[in-house]
Each structure stands twice: as C-alpha cells, then as structure tokens.
Write a protein that holds these residues in place. Structure first.
Motif, PDB file in Angstrom:
ATOM      1  N   GLU A 186       0.831  -1.187   0.000  1.00 18.29           N
ATOM      2  CA  GLU A 186       0.000   0.000   0.000  1.00 18.29           C
ATOM      3  C   GLU A 186       0.875   1.250   0.000  1.00 18.29           C
ATOM      4  N   GLU A 187       0.216   2.380  -0.319  1.00 18.94           N
ATOM      5  CA  GLU A 187       0.983   3.619  -0.428  1.00 18.94           C
ATOM      6  C   GLU A 187       1.506   4.082   0.920  1.00 18.94           C
ATOM      7  N   THR A 188       0.641   4.081   1.922  1.00 16.98           N
ATOM      8  CA  THR A 188       1.020   4.525   3.268  1.00 16.98           C
ATOM      9  C   THR A 188       0.632   3.461   4.282  1.00 16.98           C
ATOM     10  N   SER A 189       1.543   3.183   5.226  1.00 13.87           N
ATOM     11  CA  SER A 189       1.246   2.159   6.228  1.00 13.87           C
ATOM     12  C   SER A 189       2.053   2.400   7.486  1.00 13.87           C
ATOM     13  N   SER A 190       1.435   2.068   8.612  1.00 17.61           N
ATOM     14  CA  SER A 190       2.164   2.084   9.886  1.00 17.61           C
ATOM     15  C   SER A 190       2.451   0.663  10.363  1.00 17.61           C
ATOM     16  N   THR A 191       2.011  -0.341   9.567  1.00 17.12           N
ATOM     17  CA  THR A 191       2.204  -1.738   9.980  1.00 17.12           C
ATOM     18  C   THR A 191       2.914  -2.570   8.924  1.00 17.12           C
ATOM     19  N   SER A 192       3.389  -1.950   7.865  1.00 16.79           N
ATOM     20  CA  SER A 192       4.032  -2.712   6.784  1.00 16.79           C
ATOM     21  C   SER A 192       5.425  -3.168   7.202  1.00 16.79           C
ATOM     22  N   GLN A 193       5.979  -4.078   6.393  1.00 15.44           N
ATOM     23  CA  GLN A 193       7.345  -4.544   6.652  1.00 15.44           C
ATOM     24  C   GLN A 193       8.352  -3.413   6.442  1.00 15.44           C
ATOM     25  N   GLU A 208       8.216  -1.282   9.503  1.00 13.58           N
ATOM     26  CA  GLU A 208       8.899  -1.973  10.610  1.00 13.58           C
ATOM     27  C   GLU A 208      10.396  -1.733  10.535  1.00 13.58           C
ATOM     28  N   LEU A 209      10.942  -1.822   9.325  1.00 15.27           N
ATOM     29  CA  LEU A 209      12.363  -1.556   9.154  1.00 15.27           C
ATOM     30  C   LEU A 209      12.712  -0.116   9.506  1.00 15.27           C
ATOM     31  N   MET A 210      11.864   0.816   9.075  1.00 14.83           N
ATOM     32  CA  MET A 210      12.136   2.222   9.334  1.00 14.83           C
ATOM     33  C   MET A 210      11.945   2.573  10.807  1.00 14.83           C
ATOM     34  N   MET A 211      11.045   1.844  11.473  1.00 12.21           N
ATOM     35  CA  MET A 211      10.681   2.100  12.872  1.00 12.21           C
ATOM     36  C   MET A 211      10.110   3.509  13.043  1.00 12.21           C
ATOM     37  N   ALA A 212       9.442   3.988  11.986  1.00 10.77           N
ATOM     38  CA  ALA A 212       8.830   5.311  12.005  1.00 10.77           C
ATOM     39  C   ALA A 212       7.363   5.194  12.416  1.00 10.77           C
ATOM     40  N   SER A 213       6.700   6.364  12.574  1.00 13.32           N
ATOM     41  CA  SER A 213       5.267   6.353  12.859  1.00 13.32           C
ATOM     42  C   SER A 213       4.506   5.753  11.685  1.00 13.32           C
ATOM     43  N   GLN A 214       4.856   6.185  10.483  1.00 11.14           N
ATOM     44  CA  GLN A 214       4.281   5.594   9.279  1.00 11.14           C
ATOM     45  C   GLN A 214       5.219   5.865   8.126  1.00 11.14           C
ATOM     46  N   THR A 215       5.103   5.070   7.068  1.00  7.85           N
ATOM     47  CA  THR A 215       5.955   5.218   5.891  1.00  7.85           C
ATOM     48  C   THR A 215       5.070   5.302   4.660  1.00  7.85           C
ATOM     49  N   THR A 216       5.397   6.247   3.793  1.00  6.74           N
ATOM     50  CA  THR A 216       4.706   6.406   2.525  1.00  6.74           C
ATOM     51  C   THR A 216       5.685   6.129   1.400  1.00  6.74           C
ATOM     52  N   LEU A 217       5.284   5.311   0.433  1.00  7.80           N
ATOM     53  CA  LEU A 217       6.143   4.953  -0.702  1.00  7.80           C
ATOM     54  C   LEU A 217       5.512   5.515  -1.973  1.00  7.80           C
ATOM     55  N   LEU A 218       6.256   6.413  -2.673  1.00  8.06           N
ATOM     56  CA  LEU A 218       5.731   7.068  -3.862  1.00  8.06           C
ATOM     57  C   LEU A 218       6.715   6.975  -5.016  1.00  8.06           C
ATOM     58  N   PRO A 219       6.167   6.910  -6.272  1.00  8.94           N
ATOM     59  CA  PRO A 219       7.052   6.921  -7.448  1.00  8.94           C
ATOM     60  C   PRO A 219       7.443   8.337  -7.865  1.00  8.94           C
ATOM     61  N   GLU A 220       6.803   9.357  -7.285  1.00  6.79           N
ATOM     62  CA  GLU A 220       7.143  10.744  -7.595  1.00  6.79           C
ATOM     63  C   GLU A 220       6.875  11.595  -6.355  1.00  6.79           C
ATOM     64  N   GLU A 221       7.501  12.769  -6.328  1.00  8.81           N
ATOM     65  CA  GLU A 221       7.389  13.624  -5.153  1.00  8.81           C
ATOM     66  C   GLU A 221       5.960  14.119  -4.971  1.00  8.81           C
ATOM     67  N   TYR A 272       3.861   6.061  17.762  1.00  6.57           N
ATOM     68  CA  TYR A 272       3.057   7.249  17.470  1.00  6.57           C
ATOM     69  C   TYR A 272       2.117   6.940  16.307  1.00  6.57           C
ATOM     70  N   THR A 273       1.106   6.142  16.650  1.00  6.22           N
ATOM     71  CA  THR A 273       0.148   5.687  15.643  1.00  6.22           C
ATOM     72  C   THR A 273      -1.300   5.833  16.109  1.00  6.22           C
ATOM     73  N   ALA A 274      -1.506   6.484  17.269  1.00  4.92           N
ATOM     74  CA  ALA A 274      -2.871   6.649  17.814  1.00  4.92           C
ATOM     75  C   ALA A 274      -3.444   8.000  17.395  1.00  4.92           C
ATOM     76  N   ASP A 275      -4.793   8.062  17.327  1.00  2.00           N
ATOM     77  CA  ASP A 275      -5.446   9.312  16.957  1.00  2.00           C
ATOM     78  C   ASP A 275      -5.469  10.299  18.108  1.00  2.00           C
ATOM     79  N   SER A 276      -5.433   9.763  19.354  1.00  3.06           N
ATOM     80  CA  SER A 276      -5.380  10.635  20.530  1.00  3.06           C
ATOM     81  C   SER A 276      -4.554   9.962  21.611  1.00  3.06           C
TER      82      SER A 276
END
Length: 972
Positions: free
Chosen positions: A881-888, A891-904, A952-956
């Motif tokens: 998927e384009e954006t995920s907080s639970t993707s593999q 997990e590697l990035m250990m960020a709140s969420q990661t977005t993968l795009l082919p262009e800026e 840091y993945t909760a709405d509140s």
C-alpha cells in the motif's frame, strides 16, 4: 578418529514475495552500500524496547507478550564454574565435538608419556642425598608413583576443562602391553638395519649424565661464551705456501672458536677449497698470519691492529700442509678441505675436534683421524687430557685452564666474551656439550627421502609447518635413541663381559617382549640375567652359571617411546590418525619421531592431518616460566584463586573461548585483559540467547512454524544470512580455524542480531497477538537462529550450549546437544535477491536516521520517493500500500508511518527534512545495470503515542492505535 562426512552444498532459489514479484538471484546493489547499512540501524531507536517493557507496568501490562525464560542473563562469581560442574556429563575437545556432531565416530584415547628425565630428575631432587644410595629398581618405583599421581591430577584437570574422552581406558607408556609393542617395533627397525650402535659425537648433558636428541634441547640466546683467536704455527707448508712466504717471520694459521675447552682434542684445521685466502703481516708483531681473504678487515679490527696483505691464494693450495698443535708440542694438525667451513663468522679456518662436533667427526671419518674423547659423562676432563686438566669441568674451570695454557704457550691472540644462542638441556636448563660416546642410532638417511615424499601428502595447518618440519629433518644428521638413565624402556641388548660385542636376535628379543608384556619393563632390572634370555640362547652363551653376557644399561629415548604410539593405540590394520595436534616444538619431536618410526617399519605416515599451534605468553608477550613465577594456572582461571577479588572464577568456557579465539598457529597472550574480554563476549552471547529463548516461549515449531515463502521478507533474509553463516562456520571447523568460528559468531550475534534484527522485531513480538502470522513468522526465524547458534558454538562452549539447550521451551526431555547432530539448514533459505530488498531499504533507513540524530524515529513519518523502475518494485515488496504504519517497510524504518511514492508529493510542509541518494543494481552479473535515485522526506508525525505499544500511531493520547485496539479486543 573416523571422519568422512561432507556438508551439503548450498542451494539457491528465486525470491518469492507476497506480490509474486520475481527478483533475479544474482541481483546485487552498489558495493558502496554493502557492509555499512546494517551497522547504523540502532541509531535513534534505543528507547523503543524500553518503552515497550515499561508499558507492561500500566493498564495494558497483561496484553504485552514480553520474553519469558528462566535462562539467566549472567552467572556471577561461583555460579559459572558451579553450573559447568552440574552440566559436565558428556564433554569433549573442540575438534572432536565438531566431528562427533557431524555424525563421525570418534576414536579418541587420551594417553600419557610417563617415562623420561623430567620425572626421574624430579624424584631424585626431592630425595636429595638419599638418592645416591637408591638402586635402579627403587628409582623406577618412585618415578612410577610420581607419574601416577601426576596423571590423576592432570586427568581431573582435563575433565574439568570440558574435554570429553574415554577416561576409563587411557593409554600409558609405562603399561607393559605398550612397552612390549614398542620393543617389537624397535626390533623390526633393527632387523632392517635401520638401528645400529656406533661411537659418534652426540649432544651430551653433564647435568643429566645422558645423551640427548635435538628435540630435547632448547637454545638459550643469552648464553655467554669465552671466544678466542688462536695461532696454529705452520709446520709443513704446502708447495704453494713455500713460494709465498720468505721464511724470515713466523707464520701461523689464525683460528677462532667459541669452545676453548675443545682445543686439547684438536686433530686438524679445515679450510674451504674454493675460497680465497691471504698471507697477512701484523703491524704490531711483525708475524705472518694466514686467514680467509674476505675476513682480513674484520679480524684486523677485532685484533686492534693493521693486517697488511702480502699475497693471496686459493684454499686448494693448502692441500698437504700441516700446522703445529698449540698445546701439544710435536703433534701435527693436518690442513684438510671441508665443505662445512663458512665465511660468516671466524677466520675462514676451522679448528676440528672430531670427538666434539658432528661435522668434525665426518672429516675424521674421511681422513682416518683420531676420535678419542677427553671428556667423561660428568662433563669433566679425563686423565687422558693431562694432569693440568684432569677432573676439571670443561664448561667452567676447564675452559679457564685451557685459555691460561694457550697464553703460556704464546698461542692466544685474543679473548672476548660472546653472547650467542647455545643448546641447553631443556629439563635441567643447563648447557650441554658435544661429546663422542657409544650410542644407539636410527639411520634416518635411508628413510629421509621417503619420509619427505610422504609428508607432501599430509595436510599441515598452518601450511608453513610442512617446510619447518622438513627443514628440521634435514638438519638432523642422525637420531640418537639411547639414554643413560633408568626410568624408561630398556634397549633389549646384552653386552659381552670382556669383549666389545653385543647380543640381540629375534629369539632374545621375543623372549624379553613376552616378559615385558606380562610383568612390565621392570623385569630388566628385577630378573636375573639368565631369566632374561631364552633357554636355547642361554645354553649357547655360557649357561646360567657362566653367563658371558649382561643386560645393557641404556634405555630408549622418550621420543621413540611416544613416537611409537600410533602402533600401540590406533585401532585396525591401517593405523593412521586423521589428526595429530601439538605445539610447534613437536615438529622436531613427536611429529617427527612418529613419522620416522612409521616410515621405517611400513613406509607410510601415521597421520593424515597435522595441526601445529604456538605457545602461550604472558599478557605483555613475556615467556611463561615456573622459575619466574608468571605461569597462569588453568585451574585458577576456571575456579578462581585464593583471593577471588584478584583472581575471579571465569569458568572453563571462558578459557575455551580464549583458546578458540586466539590465533593458535602463533604465540598467544593470556592475562586478565584477555580473559575479561572473553568473558564479556560470552556475556553478550548469553544476552542474545536469553532474547532468543524468551521470545520462543509459547511457540511450537511443529504446529506454529510459518512456511519460508510465507514469512516476512526480513525474517527470510535472516534465514538467508543464517545459512551463509552456517556454511562458513562448518568450513572453518573443517580447517580447524576456531578463531574464525569465534569471529563469525561474534559478528553475527552483535551486528546482525542484537544491533539489527532484534531492534526491529521487538514491536512485532511484544505487541502483536500471540498467534499473529507476522509474530509466528518472526518466531520461526528465531527458533532456527537459536538452533544454528547453539550448535555453532557447542564445540567451543559446551557448557553454555548444554545450558541453553535445556532451556529451549519446546524441546521436551532434551538430550545433550552433542547427541542431536550438527547444524541443519535448508536450501530454500538461500535467496540472494533478499539482500537487495533489505539492504536497499536499509540504505534509505540510514538516510532517515541520519537526518534525526539522537531523536526517536517513532516520532516521525517518512515518505520515500523512488523513480519508477526495478528499485521501486523491490522496495514495493515490503509495502504494497501507499502509506502504512504496519508494513514490513515501516517496521524496518521504525517510524510512525511510511509512505512509498514513485514521484514527489505536490505539497510539502516547511518543517520537512530531505535526503537524496542513489542505489545501483547489477543484474545477471552486470549485464544489466540500473542506477535509481531516491529521496527520503522526513517530517514530525501528526499522530499521538499509543499507551500500549508507545508507537506514534494513535489518533489521541488516551486511545489505543488501530493495531493495539484490534489485538486487545481479540484477547478480551
């Protein structure tokens, strides 16, 4: 030992992913990324695991799956050695353990060389003055008792060090059956003409009163000799010399020696026929000297004078000349050609005393010179040396008297002290002399060529040891196997009472062998001579009442004793060991005597592989010595000293790890620093094992394991690395390179596991539901890692391996790890394409972490922009998927969420951080190369911290994140 199993070859399959994307197995990223990406992965994420564990103290404590194991993080103080003692039931040395785990049958019979001077001298020194009144039998009884006590002490120590063997069936060289086989082999060599008795110069130890072999010497580089320059007056000039000297001035040959005490035994002066010699005139005395032309300048400096060259000539022109003996008026010493003369030291003219030098004796044999010895067994001059020298020790007062005699006869030109390497008796630590005597020898000249040829087929580790052994053999002119002592195996020879004759044949030897087999070699001293001979021979040599022969008093060299162990210990008809392992000093000792006896009797080497190790030095590189008091006792290392604050108990595994880690093919150092470093390594390994054991709690591989192709990519990647590790470790064990095993293991459990994999997977292990496929995928990998790790270090750290094996939760009634086989891997683990997927993502992760030094990665969200192409498809495997907080990928990035795009993205906030990079992919060995650009965009997350997982993945701030909400709901 019976070894012969071969490792399975590594397989390779294409990478399978959830999206069925095929990645060529030869895919390779840019070399610049290799080896750097994983090393940086812990930056800015160190708080994550602590946060997860702290969360268990709150309202969600019971929903977090923290590690569960009773395996202790550390064993403090006496816990380490006490735990080892509890575990010690089946233990073996590193090489044997490895081969046993590979399924080989190990024939390892420990043994002791029980005879020899060290024991005899030790016993006699403890008895003091009483020793003079002891008979041979009494000395042997006390030596045997001493040996038996030492054996029992050493056996206990070996068992405590974790060496597994058949300790109830060891071999001992003083056992009657061993001695009988040794004597039988002796006679086989005698019958072939390879053992003979002769009068020759040998290394003689006055302090031990016996002949010694080269292997029983140690060279003292700090020995001080009184070297002298001596004049040998010209007596009869050769025709060439007559034309070169005018006869008006005295002419002398100039000779140099470091052993003045041998001058009385001089029989000749040797020269090198092909070298140039000079007649020189001394400016001080006006005398004429003859010496090598190349030595004129250096000798003039030593003599503190000027030497004017009158004429030069070739060495061959000295033929048929003679000079006068400097101490015996009227005695001529001929000038003789010899190839052993060198120009490296001295004057190019060599004083020759055949009774006191191997090369000198060879010259005497060629020219029929006298080989009479003027020195007795105590190293003192005999009456034949004359009243001035009689009863004086040659290396002490005897040397002083000889020098004074040379001064009185006006033949001494110069005396100076020389510090040089000199042979010492390795047992008494006192200097030896070369002295001619009647001894028994092995004719190694006739077997040397065959022995060297067979050595070429033997595997030496390290390889340089082969040349060292051949060189040692080449330097050995003959092997003296007789000793003038009583604690050993007698040479089964009878000497005539009045004639210089001896008796030995198949009948006499076989009779003695049977007696020794039944009663031990004491019979040689306890039985009357007539009982040592068979009846049929006894009747031919005077009968019991007028026996003409008496038993000889020489015993066999202990190197012959131990060198026949292959015939006494190895089973079967081949009687060849897979491995001989000993210190480098044995290249001239046990390795060589074993080879020579085996080649002499059956024309084959007794070993297939020879491993040679160096010696242990003190922490600063100093040689260890009991006399210096700096010897480190292994038992103190293991159990601690009297003051355990200064000498703590490290346990056997620390000692074994240090041994394995050391480059044992050279000298190695030991001390508190080295032992503490080894202990630290093992503690880090224990922590790794504790993490592995704790996180496979509740996991059953038989029912819970995930098929490899369904596992998370990073979990598959770890199995890929694990198979590579297993292959390298197996190869290292096969090469007996235990240091490489340690280095491979240490790099894997510190870098690949602790610093990389463990830091990434903690959230998945602790916060997913127990049966979640992602968590099971991780546990499947951890179980395989645990199994490979324990088997990998088991030969080196047997106690830790057994302890860890007992704590594996899904192993019911565990057997010893050593009874369960070697490392097991699968060919489907080998997926080279995984490296590009993970290391490509890690390159981008490094860019991300490098942009937020010291910050918590979970407080940021990441956008990765990759231009369309192969790199994008590879990274897309980790996040569909384009954006995920639970993707593999996240997990590697250990960020709140990661977005993968082919262009800026078209719009970005002003507080973003951007990092650019490129990644080079090689396809099919470089046929296709594609370099792709990527950009990492970092911005603070807009999400709140989840009170359960602290991501840091909760709405509140007071609500669980979507993942934790789902997990908790499933558990309620």
């Amino acid at each position: 030992m019976r070894w012969g199993l071969h490792p399975r070859g590594p397989g390779a399959v294409a990478l399978a992913t959830a999206r069925n994307l095929w990645v060529p197995p030869h895919l390779r990223c840019h070399p610049g990324w290799r080896g750097t990406t994983r090393r940086l992965l812990v930056r800015s994420v160190t708080g994550a695991s602590n946060q997860l564990q702290n969360s268990s103290n709150g309202r969600y404590r019971d929903t977090v799956l923290l590690p569960q194991t009773s395996f202790p993080m550390k064993l403090l103080g006496r816990q380490q050695p006490d735990t080892e003692l509890e575990i010690q039931q089946i233990l073996k040395d590193i090489a044997n353990r490895y081969h046993m785990m590979r399924g080989s049958k190990i024939h390892f019979v420990p043994g002791w060389d029980c005879h020899g001077l060290p024991i005899e001298i030790k016993v006699l020194s403890e008895l003091g003055g009483k020793a003079q009144n002891l008979s041979a039998v009494e000395i042997r009884e006390k030596a045997r008792s001493f040996a038996e006590a030492a054996i029992e002490k050493q056996r206990s120590a070996f068992i405590r060090w974790g060496i597994m063997a058949d300790w109830n069936n060891c071999y001992y060289t003083f056992d009657g059956k061993y001695e009988a086989k040794q004597l039988r082999l002796f006679y086989q060599m005698y019958e072939k003409g390879l053992i003979y008795r002769s009068y020759k110069p040998v290394f003689w130890s006055p302090s031990s009163r016996t002949a010694l072999a080269e292997a029983e010497l140690e060279y003292n580089p700090e020995h001080v000799s009184r070297s002298i320059y001596v004049k040998f007056p010209l007596l009869k000039p050769s025709p060439k010399l007559v034309s070169l000297i005018d006869g008006s001035s005295p002419v002398s040959f100039l000779v140099w020696t470091t052993q003045p005490w041998t001058i009385p035994a001089n029989q000749a002066v040797c020269y090198m026929p092909d070298s140039k010699y000079a007649v020189v005139k001394c400016s001080k005395s006006g005398d004429l000297y003859i010496l090598a032309a190349d030595k004129v300048t250096s000798i003039a400096s030593v003599l503190e004078t000027t030497l004017e060259v009158i004429s030069t000539f070739s060495g061959v022109d000295l033929e048929n000349g003679t000079c006068t003996h400097p101490l015996i008026p009227g005695k001529a010493s001929p000038l003789l050609p010899a190839n052993h003369v060198t120009m490296t030291k001295g004057t190019g003219l060599v004083h020759t005393a055949p009774a006191h030098g191997m090369e000198d004796y060879s010259v005497a044999s060629q020219h029929n010179l006298s080989t009479d010895c003027l020195v007795d067994e105590d190293g003192v001059f005999t009456e034949v040396a004359g009243p001035e020298l009689e009863n004086k020790a040659v290396l002490e007062e005897g040397t002083d008297v000889v020098i004074k005699m040379l001064q009185a006869s006006k033949h001494l030109l110069k005396e100076e002290k020389l510090v040089h390497s000199y042979p010492y008796d390795w047992r008494t630590k006192k200097p030896v002399v070369i002295r001619a005597s009647k001894q028994w020898f092995v004719n190694i000249t006739d077997i040397k060529a065959t022995a060297k040829e067979l050595l070429q087929k033997v595997k030496f580790i390290p390889g340089s040891a082969l040349n060292a052994m051949v060189e040692t053999m080449d330097r050995r002119p003959y092997w003296c196997i007789s000793r003038q002592r009583v604690w050993g195996v007698p040479i089964p020879v009878f000497h005539h009472k009045t004639k210089d004759e001896f008796l030995i044949n198949s009948q006499t030897t076989e009779h003695v062998i049977k007696l020794v087999e039944q009663h031990g070699s004491d019979v040689w001293w306890t039985h009357p001579p007539e009982q040592l001979l068979p009846q049929e021979v006894l009747s031919q040599v005077g009968g019991p009442d007028a026996l003409e022969y008496v038993p000889g008093q020489d015993i066999l060299d202990i190197w012959f004793d131990s060198g026949t162990s292959w015939s006494c210990v190895l089973p079967g008809t081949d009687q060849r060991a897979d491995l001989y392992l000993e210190g480098k000093d044995q290249l001239g000792g046990w390795f060589q005597s074993s080879l020579l006896t085996s080649v002499a009797t059956r024309k084959k080497a007794p070993f297939k592989t020879v491993v040679v190790h160096g010696f242990t030095l003190g922490e600063k590189g100093e040689k260890m010595s009991k006399s210096l008091g700096n010897v480190i006792d292994p038992d103190v290392v293991i159990n601690g000293g009297q003051d355990q604050s200064k000498e703590p108990p490290y346990g056997a595994d620390v000692l074994r790890w240090w041994v394995a880690e050391s480059n044992v093919f050279t000298e190695v150092t030991i001390g508190p620093a080295a032992l503490n470093a080894a202990r630290d390594d093992i503690n880090k390994l224990r922590n790794t094992l504790r993490f592995l054991l704790g996180n496979v709690s509740g996991f059953n591989p038989e029912t819970d394991a995930i098929p490899v192709n369904d596992m998370y990519v990073i979990d598959q990647y770890m199995l890929h690395l694990l198979q590579d590790l297993a292959n390298k470790i197996t190869d290292s064990y096969k090469q007996y390179d235990f240091g490489k095993v340690v280095r491979l293991l240490r790099a894997f459990y510190t870098r690949e596991l602790s610093n990389f994999y463990f830091s990434i997977i903690k959230d998945r292990l602790y916060c997913e539901s127990a049966g979640d496929p992602g968590r099971r995928s991780c546990q499947t990998a951890l179980a395989e890692i645990l199994d490979v790790m324990v088997r990998s270090f088991a030969p080196i750290l047997p106690h830790l391996a057994e302890e860890a094996f007992r704590h594996i939760p899904y192993v019911k009634e565990p057997k010893s790890v050593f009874r369960t086989g070697w490392i097991r891997t699968s060919s489907i683990w080998k997926k080279p394409g995984l490296e590009e997927a993970i290391e490509g993502a890690c390159a981008m992760r490094d860019s991300f972490l490098g942009s937020i030094p010291g910050k918590n990665a979970a407080e940021y969200q990441v956008t990765i922009v990759i231009e369309p192409g192969l790199l994008f498809e590879i990274i897309e495997m980790l996040q569909a998927e384009e954006t995920s907080s639970t993707s593999q990928l996240n997990e590697l990035m250990m960020a709140s969420q990661t977005t993968l795009l082919p262009e800026e993205p078209r719009t970005l906030t002003t507080d973003v951080i951007e990092r650019k990079g490129t990644f080079l992919i090689n396809l099919e060995g470089g046929d296709i190369r594609e370099e792709s650009s990527y950009k990492v965009i970092v911005m603070p997350t807009t999400k709140e911290k989840c009170p359960r997982c602290w991501k840091y993945t909760a709405d509140s701030s007071d609500a669980l994140c979507p993942r934790c909400t789902q997990v908790v709901a499933g558990r309620e």
